[in-house]
Design an enzyme around this catalytic site. Structure first.
Site, short mmCIF file in Angstrom:
data_model
loop_
_atom_site.label_atom_id
_atom_site.label_comp_id
_atom_site.label_asym_id
_atom_site.label_seq_id
_atom_site.Cartn_x
_atom_site.Cartn_y
_atom_site.Cartn_z
N HIS A 1 0.84 -1.20 0.00
CA HIS A 1 0.00 0.00 0.00
C HIS A 1 0.87 1.25 0.00
O HIS A 1 1.81 1.35 0.78
CB HIS A 1 -0.92 0.02 1.23
CG HIS A 1 -2.09 0.93 1.09
ND1 HIS A 1 -1.97 2.29 1.05
CD2 HIS A 1 -3.42 0.65 0.97
CE1 HIS A 1 -3.18 2.83 0.92
NE2 HIS A 1 -4.07 1.87 0.87
N GLY B 1 4.81 23.56 7.20
CA GLY B 1 6.15 23.02 7.41
C GLY B 1 7.08 23.28 6.25
O GLY B 1 6.71 23.87 5.24
N ALA C 1 10.38 9.60 9.33
CA ALA C 1 8.95 9.82 9.59
C ALA C 1 8.18 10.27 8.36
O ALA C 1 6.96 10.12 8.31
CB ALA C 1 8.77 10.84 10.71
N GLY C 2 8.85 10.86 7.37
CA GLY C 2 8.16 11.31 6.18
C GLY C 2 7.21 12.46 6.44
O GLY C 2 7.43 13.29 7.32
#
Length: 271
Positions: free
Chosen positions: A48, A130, A138-139
């Protein structure tokens, strides 16, 4: 916490919890912080697509809260996720700040590895909150507000991934199939079969029975049998039809996947 669904091949956990508006953002940010601590995307793989250790964080109105309030909660959560965890945030669905980011697939693109490179050079991929860089472990995260979504999968009696992908293209709305249906084809290597994985984003317009029948017919034309079906996470009772062809094929169905049953149980426990 109402429900959790963990799948080996998807390598993905779907966790559903409910809380009052005044505490739900704090709970959500803590959940994202926990995922950041425990998951390292450099060592993560699954069929996924995902853009972060916490891929998506949708706020869904259940009772006593409006969609507009969920949008406000989503924006508050996104701001805190960046300020406290330094994870870039994209807003999607009703919380989207740009029309091209309403659809989650437009936000996700081709996933973390693709976004990690795109964000460096393509200003259009800059986050809503951000800096335009992805933390290696963490991406990023997609935070949204949306109505109840049903995740419904159909497992096919073949290991030919091309067949699952072709059926997914045939049934999903964006390619001219069923409206309000998103679909992908996945290879479930642990089971030796393939899967058509669907999101029904408006089950009152296109329900589980219609989605199943479209997949079944597409599979039959390719001389492929439907082995089983699956609901991921929770489902409203109104979305279920025990007389429909998909119902006897549901894997591990039980009353606790019906959100009304869980909420009634919570109320009873409070008494």
């Amino acid at each position: 916490m109402l429900n959790r669904h963990i799948d080996f091949d998807h390598n993905r956990s779907v966790i559903t919890f409910v809380a009052a508006p005044q505490v739900v953002v704090d709970a959500a940010v803590k959940a994202v912080a926990t995922a950041k601590e425990l998951i390292d995307l450099r060592n993560h793989a699954g069929v996924h697509p995902r853009i972060g250790a916490t891929d998506v964080l949708p706020f869904v109105p259940v009772s006593g809260v409006t969609m507009d309030e969920c949008v406000t909660l989503a924006h508050e959560a996104g701001q805190r996720i960046w300020e406290e965890l330094s994870i870039p945030v994209y807003f999607y669905e009703r919380a989207a700040l740009r029309p091209d980011r309403v659809r989650l697939e437009n936000v996700r693109g081709q996933g973390f590895e693709w976004l990690r490179e795109e964000i460096k050079t393509n200003p259009d991929r800059a986050p809503d909150v951000g800096e335009a860089r992805l933390p290696e472990t963490a991406g990023a995260i997609a935070v949204g507000a949306r109505p109840f979504l049903i995740a419904f999968n159909v497992n096919l009696g073949t290991n030919d991934l091309a067949i699952a992908r072709a059926i997914a293209r045939e049934v999903r709305g964006r390619d001219g199939g069923l409206p309000f249906v998103k679909a992908l084809g996945f290879d479930l290597q642990s089971r030796g079969v393939v899967q058509v994985s669907m999101n029904l984003v408006d089950y009152e317009r296109t329900g589980i029975a219609a989605a199943f029948e479209a997949v079944r017919k597409a599979a039959a034309r390719r001389e492929v049998e439907v082995l089983s079906t699956e609901i991921v996470g929770l489902v409203p009772r109104a979305a279920l039809d025990q007389e429909a062809a998909y119902f006897p094929l549901l894997e591990n169905f039980h009353e606790t996947v019906v959100i009304e049953s869980l909420l009634a149980s919570l109320e009873k426990n409070r008494e």
